[in-house]
Scaffold this motif. Structure first.
Motif, short mmCIF file in Angstrom:
data_model
loop_
_atom_site.label_atom_id
_atom_site.label_comp_id
_atom_site.label_asym_id
_atom_site.label_seq_id
_atom_site.Cartn_x
_atom_site.Cartn_y
_atom_site.Cartn_z
N VAL A 47 14.65 29.75 80.75
CA VAL A 47 14.37 29.80 82.31
C VAL A 47 13.61 28.39 82.60
O VAL A 47 12.80 28.13 82.27
N SER A 48 14.33 27.79 83.68
CA SER A 48 13.82 26.43 83.97
C SER A 48 12.72 26.81 85.09
O SER A 48 12.51 27.87 85.55
N ALA A 49 11.84 25.90 85.20
CA ALA A 49 10.59 25.95 86.10
C ALA A 49 11.09 26.28 87.59
O ALA A 49 10.39 27.34 88.15
N GLU A 50 12.13 25.81 88.01
CA GLU A 50 12.48 26.34 89.38
C GLU A 50 12.74 27.78 89.46
O GLU A 50 12.37 28.57 90.40
N VAL A 51 13.60 28.06 88.30
CA VAL A 51 14.01 29.73 88.39
C VAL A 51 12.80 30.53 88.38
O VAL A 51 12.60 31.36 88.79
N SER A 52 11.70 29.87 87.19
CA SER A 52 10.66 30.80 86.97
C SER A 52 9.91 30.96 88.30
O SER A 52 9.47 32.17 88.63
N GLN A 53 9.87 29.99 89.08
CA GLN A 53 9.06 30.14 90.84
C GLN A 53 9.96 31.24 91.56
O GLN A 53 9.47 31.86 92.18
N ILE A 70 11.70 33.58 90.20
CA ILE A 70 11.51 34.80 89.92
C ILE A 70 10.07 35.44 90.27
O ILE A 70 9.89 36.64 90.80
N GLU A 71 9.21 34.40 90.26
CA GLU A 71 7.47 34.97 90.74
C GLU A 71 7.80 35.29 92.03
O GLU A 71 7.09 36.13 92.69
N ARG A 72 8.40 34.39 92.90
CA ARG A 72 8.57 34.93 94.22
C ARG A 72 9.11 36.26 94.59
O ARG A 72 8.68 36.97 95.32
N ALA A 73 10.24 36.74 93.91
CA ALA A 73 10.83 37.95 94.17
C ALA A 73 9.92 39.10 93.40
O ALA A 73 9.56 39.97 94.08
N ILE A 133 14.84 41.27 91.49
CA ILE A 133 14.57 39.88 90.81
C ILE A 133 16.03 39.40 90.51
O ILE A 133 16.35 38.28 90.70
N SER A 134 17.05 40.22 90.02
CA SER A 134 18.43 39.92 89.59
C SER A 134 19.16 39.21 90.72
O SER A 134 19.66 38.36 90.65
N LEU A 135 18.83 39.82 91.95
CA LEU A 135 19.19 39.55 93.32
C LEU A 135 18.81 38.14 93.52
O LEU A 135 19.77 37.30 93.79
N ALA A 136 17.53 37.94 93.36
CA ALA A 136 17.00 36.65 93.60
C ALA A 136 17.42 35.38 92.68
O ALA A 136 17.52 34.48 93.29
N ILE A 137 17.98 35.83 91.65
CA ILE A 137 18.09 34.61 90.56
C ILE A 137 19.69 34.74 90.38
O ILE A 137 20.31 34.11 89.51
N ARG A 138 20.57 35.56 91.10
CA ARG A 138 21.87 35.48 90.58
C ARG A 138 22.96 34.33 90.85
O ARG A 138 23.90 34.45 89.87
#
Length: 197
Positions: free
Chosen positions: A118-124, A126-129, A176-181
Motif C-alpha cells: 500500500v502506498s503512503a497515499e492509499v495508507s492515508q 485507509i486511515e481516513r476511512a 474501507i474497501s469502498l474508500a480505496i476501491r
C-alpha cells in the motif's frame, strides 16, 4: 392483604427479624418493576439490574436502621431513582470509559504500507476511512487488524459476543474497501483487509 401491605410486612420482617426469606420475597416482588424504572433513567437494562441489585444489597446492610420507613415501596423507588441518577452522573463524568464516546484520535495509528503493498497515499485514505467509522467499530477493527488480537480476545476484552465483533468488522471492511476501491485492485484490497477470525 393488598400488595403494598404484603410488601410492608415483608419489609418489616427484614428489618426486625433479619429474615433472609422475607428479603428474597421482597426482591422477587419488586425487582422487575424497579429494573424497568431504573432502565428508563439510565437507558440500559444491564445497568439497571446492577443498580437494583445494589439497592437491595444496601437495604440488607442497613436493615436495622430502616424500621422507621413507613412506605417501603416508595423508599425502594426513591433509592433506585437516586442510585440511577448518580450512575448517570458518573457515566457523564467518565464518558471516555464508554466505548461509544472514545477519544478516537488516541486510536489513530496509520496503517503500515504492508510489504510495500500500500502506498503512503492509499495508507492515508485507509486511515481516513477508519477514522470515519463509529468509535466502537473503529476500536474493534484496530484491535484485530493493528494489534493482532483474535476475535475471541476482542470479545472478551470488550465484553461483547464474537458475533458482534464479526458484524462490526464487516461494516469496517466494507467502508474501507469502498474508500480505496479505485486505488487498489480487488485482490490487493482483499489481501490487505483480510481478517482471520
Amino acid at each position: 392483604m393488598g400488595e403494598n401491605e404484603q410488601i410492608k410486612a415483608l419489609f418489616e420482617r427484614v428489618c426486625y427479624d433479619n429474615s433472609v426469606q422475607a428479603y428474597n420475597e421482597l426482591y422477587i416482588a419488586l425487582c422487575t418493576r424497579l429494573i424497568h424504572f431504573s432502565a428508563s433513567i439510565v437507558s440500559s437494562y444491564h445497568l439497571a439490574e446492577e443498580i437494583v441489585s445494589d439497592v437491595f444489597l444496601s437495604l440488607w446492610q442497613k436493615k436495622n436502621e430502616l424500621s422507621h420507613v413507613q412506605n417501603p415501596v416508595v423508599y425502594l423507588y426513591v433509592s433506585t431513582k437516586n442510585r440511577s441518577l448518580n450512575t448517570l452522573q458518573e457515566q457523564k463524568r467518565h464518558q471516555h470509559d464508554s466505548l461509544d464516546e472514545l477519544n478516537t484520535d488516541m486510536l489513530a495509528i496509520a496503517p503500515e504500507a504492508e510489504n510495500g503493498m500500500v502506498s503512503a497515499e492509499v495508507s492515508q485514505k485507509i486511515e481516513r476511512a477508519i477514522r470515519s467509522l463509529p468509535a466502537r467499530c473503529q476500536l474493534i477493527f484496530r484491535l484485530i487488524k493493528q494489534d493482532r488480537l483474535s476475535y475471541r480476545e476482542v470479545a472478551e476484552l470488550l465484553n461483547i459476543s464474537t458475533k458482534t465483533v464479526d458484524a462490526q468488522l464487516t461494516i469496517a471492511v466494507k467502508k474501507i474497501s469502498l474508500a480505496i476501491r479505485f486505488d487498489l485492485s480487488d485482490e490487493t484490497a482483499q489481501t490487505y483487509l483480510r481478517l482471520d477470525s
